[in-house]
Design a protein around this motif. Structure first.
Motif, short mmCIF file in Angstrom:
data_model
loop_
_atom_site.label_atom_id
_atom_site.label_comp_id
_atom_site.label_asym_id
_atom_site.label_seq_id
_atom_site.Cartn_x
_atom_site.Cartn_y
_atom_site.Cartn_z
N GLN A 131 -4.26 -7.04 6.82
CA GLN A 131 -3.63 -5.78 6.44
C GLN A 131 -2.61 -6.01 5.32
O GLN A 131 -2.52 -5.23 4.37
CB GLN A 131 -2.95 -5.14 7.64
N PHE A 132 -1.85 -7.09 5.46
CA PHE A 132 -0.88 -7.43 4.42
C PHE A 132 -1.61 -7.83 3.14
O PHE A 132 -1.24 -7.41 2.04
CB PHE A 132 0.01 -8.59 4.88
N GLU A 133 -2.65 -8.64 3.29
CA GLU A 133 -3.40 -9.10 2.12
C GLU A 133 -4.07 -7.94 1.40
O GLU A 133 -4.16 -7.93 0.17
CB GLU A 133 -4.45 -10.13 2.56
N ALA A 137 -3.55 -6.91 -2.42
CA ALA A 137 -4.75 -6.91 -3.26
C ALA A 137 -4.85 -5.66 -4.12
O ALA A 137 -5.40 -5.70 -5.23
CB ALA A 137 -6.00 -7.05 -2.40
N ILE A 138 -4.35 -4.54 -3.62
CA ILE A 138 -4.41 -3.29 -4.40
C ILE A 138 -3.15 -3.07 -5.23
O ILE A 138 -2.94 -2.00 -5.77
CB ILE A 138 -4.65 -2.07 -3.48
N GLY A 139 -2.31 -4.12 -5.31
CA GLY A 139 -1.17 -4.07 -6.21
C GLY A 139 0.13 -3.58 -5.59
O GLY A 139 1.10 -3.35 -6.32
N LEU A 140 0.17 -3.44 -4.26
CA LEU A 140 1.41 -3.00 -3.62
C LEU A 140 2.38 -4.16 -3.48
O LEU A 140 1.98 -5.31 -3.28
CB LEU A 140 1.12 -2.42 -2.23
N LYS A 142 5.69 -6.01 -1.42
CA LYS A 142 5.94 -6.20 0.01
C LYS A 142 6.51 -4.94 0.63
O LYS A 142 6.12 -4.53 1.73
CB LYS A 142 6.91 -7.38 0.22
N LEU A 143 7.47 -4.32 -0.08
CA LEU A 143 8.07 -3.09 0.44
C LEU A 143 7.05 -1.97 0.50
O LEU A 143 7.00 -1.21 1.48
CB LEU A 143 9.26 -2.68 -0.45
N GLY A 144 6.23 -1.86 -0.52
CA GLY A 144 5.20 -0.83 -0.53
C GLY A 144 4.17 -1.03 0.56
O GLY A 144 3.70 -0.08 1.18
N ILE A 149 1.34 0.80 4.71
CA ILE A 149 0.27 0.22 5.53
C ILE A 149 0.76 -0.26 6.89
O ILE A 149 0.17 0.05 7.92
CB ILE A 149 -0.43 -0.93 4.78
N ILE A 150 1.86 -1.01 6.88
CA ILE A 150 2.30 -1.66 8.12
C ILE A 150 3.06 -0.71 9.03
O ILE A 150 2.73 -0.60 10.22
CB ILE A 150 3.17 -2.90 7.80
N PHE A 151 4.05 -0.01 8.49
CA PHE A 151 4.85 0.88 9.34
C PHE A 151 4.01 1.94 10.05
O PHE A 151 4.25 2.22 11.23
CB PHE A 151 5.95 1.56 8.51
N PRO A 152 3.04 2.57 9.37
CA PRO A 152 2.22 3.56 10.08
C PRO A 152 1.45 2.99 11.27
O PRO A 152 1.04 3.73 12.16
CB PRO A 152 1.25 4.05 8.99
N GLN A 153 1.25 1.67 11.29
CA GLN A 153 0.59 1.04 12.43
C GLN A 153 1.59 0.54 13.47
O GLN A 153 1.30 0.51 14.67
CB GLN A 153 -0.25 -0.15 11.94
#
Length: 235
Positions: A131-133, A137-140, A142-144, A149-153
């Motif tokens: 999920q982090f990778e 990979a899409i250019g985000l 760490k904060l993005g 991605i991470i917080f919503p999960q």
């Protein structure tokens, strides 16, 4: 020993008066503890140099200190050095002007921040590394990646625990009674000073706390159901 119903209802009446303070105090402690706990967990998860090691050692040591002991220590320190600090600041205040509410806030926020941070750190570990990778990979950044991605999960995963922590925070407010603050328990015991019968006061306080906790748990279950439905719709 007999249980006096009249004394009981008098304690109920007094205890109810302090429900607003108890709820306000609990919500402030809970919100700030969740915020600080999340920050600490994020720092430790990403292994931020120096800060990660500091929080790791501090939490390990601090979680070994009982809450009632911590609040007594901070109370004594605050009362002992209040005059000296007030003199240095030139406020002209003495210990009689001290507001011990700040001691209660500091103690509970610090303690619950440490405990809640462990809940968030555990939730981070349940997130697959891919999920982090994928975010990177899409250019985000760490904060993005965390925000989108991470917080919503993480949030749905910790929601049941957060309800339990809120309940624990509300029950934890009873500890502030030992430094003279009036919440539900101390409020319910006010009539007992005249009646010298404390059983009714303690039972009244227990029932009031029980009522508050039941309401919060039911609201928490509704929120969990809605979040579960939302997750199914988004899959």
């Amino acid at each position: 020993m007999t249980f006096n119903v009249d004394y009981f209802w008098e304690s109920i009446r007094y205890g109810i008066k302090y429900i607003p303070f108890t709820l306000q105090f609990s919500v402030i402690v809970f919100v700030l503890s969740v915020l600080f706990g999340l920050i600490i967990a994020t720092i430790r998860f990403y292994k931020v140099p120096v800060l990660s090691q500091f929080f790791s050692g501090f939490i390990t040591l601090y979680l070994g200190v009982p809450l009632i002991l911590a609040i007594n220590i901070y109370y004594v320190l605050y009362a002992t050095y209040y005059n000296d600090i007030a003199g240095i600041l030139g406020t002209g205040k003495t210990i009689r002007d001290a507001n011990f509410t700040s001691v209660a806030y500091f103690t509970l926020i610090l303690s619950y921040s440490c405990m809640i941070s462990e809940t968030f750190r555990g939730a981070y570990r349940t997130i697959d590394k891919t999920q982090f990778e994928a975010g990177y990979a899409i250019g985000l950044t760490k904060l993005g990646t965390l925000r989108r991605i991470i917080f919503p999960q993480v949030v749905p995963a910790v929601l049941p625990s957060m309800v339990n922590w809120l309940v624990g925070t509300i029950k934890g407010t009873s500890f502030v009674s030992i430094i003279g603050l009036y919440e539900v328990m101390n409020g319910a015991l006010i009539p007992c000073i005249n009646t010298y019968s404390y059983v009714e006061g303690y039972v009244a306080a227990a029932l009031i706390y029980w009522g508050i906790v039941v309401i919060i748990e039911q609201v928490g279950k509704l929120v969990e159901k809605r979040s579960a439905r939302f997750r199914r719709q988004t899959v």
